[in-house]
Design a protein around this motif. Structure first.
Motif, mmCIF file in Angstrom:
data_model
loop_
_atom_site.group_PDB
_atom_site.id
_atom_site.type_symbol
_atom_site.label_atom_id
_atom_site.label_comp_id
_atom_site.label_asym_id
_atom_site.label_seq_id
_atom_site.Cartn_x
_atom_site.Cartn_y
_atom_site.Cartn_z
ATOM 1 N N PRO A 9 3.114 -0.349 -3.209
ATOM 2 C CA PRO A 9 4.420 -0.994 -3.393
ATOM 3 C C PRO A 9 5.371 -0.241 -4.318
ATOM 4 O O PRO A 9 6.570 -0.482 -4.300
ATOM 5 C CB PRO A 9 4.041 -2.349 -3.987
ATOM 6 N N GLU A 10 4.828 0.671 -5.125
ATOM 7 C CA GLU A 10 5.671 1.363 -6.101
ATOM 8 C C GLU A 10 6.715 2.250 -5.408
ATOM 9 O O GLU A 10 6.493 2.761 -4.308
ATOM 10 C CB GLU A 10 4.815 2.220 -7.031
ATOM 11 N N LYS A 11 7.841 2.431 -6.071
ATOM 12 C CA LYS A 11 8.931 3.219 -5.499
ATOM 13 C C LYS A 11 8.712 4.711 -5.734
ATOM 14 O O LYS A 11 8.131 5.125 -6.733
ATOM 15 C CB LYS A 11 10.272 2.790 -6.107
ATOM 16 N N ALA A 12 9.209 5.513 -4.792
ATOM 17 C CA ALA A 12 9.220 6.967 -4.938
ATOM 18 C C ALA A 12 10.566 7.434 -4.398
ATOM 19 O O ALA A 12 10.714 7.691 -3.198
ATOM 20 C CB ALA A 12 8.061 7.603 -4.172
ATOM 21 N N PHE B 120 1.578 7.664 -0.913
ATOM 22 C CA PHE B 120 0.312 7.930 -1.588
ATOM 23 C C PHE B 120 0.444 7.609 -3.077
ATOM 24 O O PHE B 120 1.394 8.040 -3.736
ATOM 25 C CB PHE B 120 -0.087 9.395 -1.411
ATOM 26 N N ARG B 121 -0.544 6.876 -3.578
ATOM 27 C CA ARG B 121 -0.623 6.562 -5.008
ATOM 28 C C ARG B 121 -1.829 7.302 -5.579
ATOM 29 O O ARG B 121 -2.965 7.088 -5.161
ATOM 30 C CB ARG B 121 -0.790 5.057 -5.213
ATOM 31 N N ALA C 61 3.346 4.024 -15.099
ATOM 32 C CA ALA C 61 2.620 4.264 -16.350
ATOM 33 C C ALA C 61 1.262 4.884 -16.107
ATOM 34 O O ALA C 61 0.743 5.603 -16.963
ATOM 35 C CB ALA C 61 2.470 2.945 -17.121
ATOM 36 N N ASP C 62 0.666 4.624 -14.929
ATOM 37 C CA ASP C 62 -0.695 5.102 -14.712
ATOM 38 C C ASP C 62 -0.893 5.819 -13.374
ATOM 39 O O ASP C 62 -2.029 6.064 -12.972
ATOM 40 C CB ASP C 62 -1.683 3.936 -14.804
ATOM 41 N N TYR D 180 -4.082 18.521 -10.425
ATOM 42 C CA TYR D 180 -3.177 18.553 -11.582
ATOM 43 C C TYR D 180 -3.649 17.557 -12.638
ATOM 44 O O TYR D 180 -3.726 17.869 -13.829
ATOM 45 C CB TYR D 180 -1.764 18.236 -11.096
ATOM 46 N N GLN D 181 -3.968 16.336 -12.198
ATOM 47 C CA GLN D 181 -4.422 15.311 -13.141
ATOM 48 C C GLN D 181 -5.748 15.681 -13.794
ATOM 49 O O GLN D 181 -6.052 15.223 -14.902
ATOM 50 C CB GLN D 181 -4.540 13.962 -12.430
ATOM 51 N N ARG D 182 -6.538 16.511 -13.108
ATOM 52 C CA ARG D 182 -7.827 16.930 -13.654
ATOM 53 C C ARG D 182 -7.722 18.198 -14.504
ATOM 54 O O ARG D 182 -8.723 18.737 -14.959
ATOM 55 C CB ARG D 182 -8.829 17.140 -12.518
#
Length: 300
Positions: A37-40, A72-73, A59-60, A106-108
């Motif tokens: 549901p989050e916006k991009a 994609f989240r 935030a996460d 990237y997150q890793r």
């Protein structure tokens, strides 16, 4: 089902059989279908199949949206939730294994390049450049000569004991029809890429595709044959700027703490492996001669 790519075990219901190696290890990453549901809304420079990706951040999590394809989240370096916006499974595989998986890496904390990597004499050589510079064609020429193509489009580098290693991605890579014709590779048995009719897929044997990191020997930044660039090794101090030009995922991610980390890792990579400016060969015959010469060198 669990699969293996980029040194990680992926748990997903999407069928990656024949594309990724199966894995019996516990999952490092889970890919699940669900609502995102989050916006991009921020446009990026990332394009695939002619569609520009949109970017969002919570935030996460990081959100990437390709209109009409998928949303994609990506969170915590271990979770991908996708919402199918009308794509078939092959297209979803393509998008997941490109920039979406790049965000996970990237997150890793891995160092990322928009590049191709090949294995020569048990060491990795990376080729990168602006779109059309010839990185995929160069990698294909090495593949034709019997070398392993470690990664296509997205190269992940890990620093282990202050030495740079390329992480093998997965066994499949994409090739333009023009490159196949120029290198005299028969395309009749190849499947078209889900990225477009002029790209085809080459799948290397899954059972022999390397799983362990490969010591990075050299990074070559490709330029056109008529470029005025001075070929040769560049100084380590130039590495952060030159490598930053080839960041493969949305530039919105080049913020603290990643940007300072990128510069520090660039310097470490330049101390472990050489970085060169290189003019692309003038034709396919010269490219194959280059591959034969480089492949025959002895590496101490």
């Amino acid at each position: 089902m669990n699969y293996f790519a980029f040194g990680l075990t992926i748990q997903t219901a999407i069928n990656f059989e024949g594309v990724l190696q199966p894995s019996n290890e516990s999952a490092d990453i889970t890919i699940t279908e669900g609502a995102v549901p989050e916006k991009a809304g921020q446009l990026t420079r990332v394009q695939r199949r002619g569609v520009r990706a949109k970017f969002g951040r919570t935030a996460d999590a990081i959100i990437i949206n390709w209109d009409g394809i998928g949303k994609f989240r990506i969170s915590d370096g271990n979770q991908i939730v996708y919402q199918n916006l009308g794509a078939d499974e092959g297209t979803l595989r393509l998008f997941l294994l490109s920039e979406v998986f790049g965000v996970i890496l990237y997150q890793r904390g891995l160092f990322l390049l928009h590049a191709s990597a090949v294995e020569v004499n048990n060491q990795a050589i990376v080729f990168m450049g602006i779109p059309g510079a010839g990185k995929s064609t160069t990698a294909t020429a090495f593949g034709k000569a019997g070398h392993t193509v470690l990664s296509d489009d997205l190269v992940a580098i890990q620093l282990i004991d202050n030495r740079a290693y390329a992480i093998p991605a997965f066994s499949q890579y994409k090739v333009w029809r023009q490159a196949l014709n120029g290198l005299a590779i028969d395309a009749s048995a190849l499947s078209p890429s889900f990225e477009g009719a002029e790209k085809f897929l080459i799948t290397q044997p899954l059972d022999t595709f390397p799983k362990e990191p490969v010591l990075l020997r050299q990074i070559n930044i490709l330029f056109p044959p008529n470029s005025r660039v001075n070929e040769g090794q560049i100084s380590a101090i130039r590495a952060p700027v030159e490598l930053l030009r080839h960041f493969p995922i949305p530039v919105q991610l080049l913020t603290k703490p990643y940007l300072p980390q990128h510069f520090q890792q660039s310097l470490q990579i330049a101390q472990s492996a050489s970085i060169h400016f290189m003019k692309r060969t003038k034709d396919f015959q010269a490219l194959e001669a280059y591959v034969a010469e480089l492949g025959g060198e002895r590496v101490d």
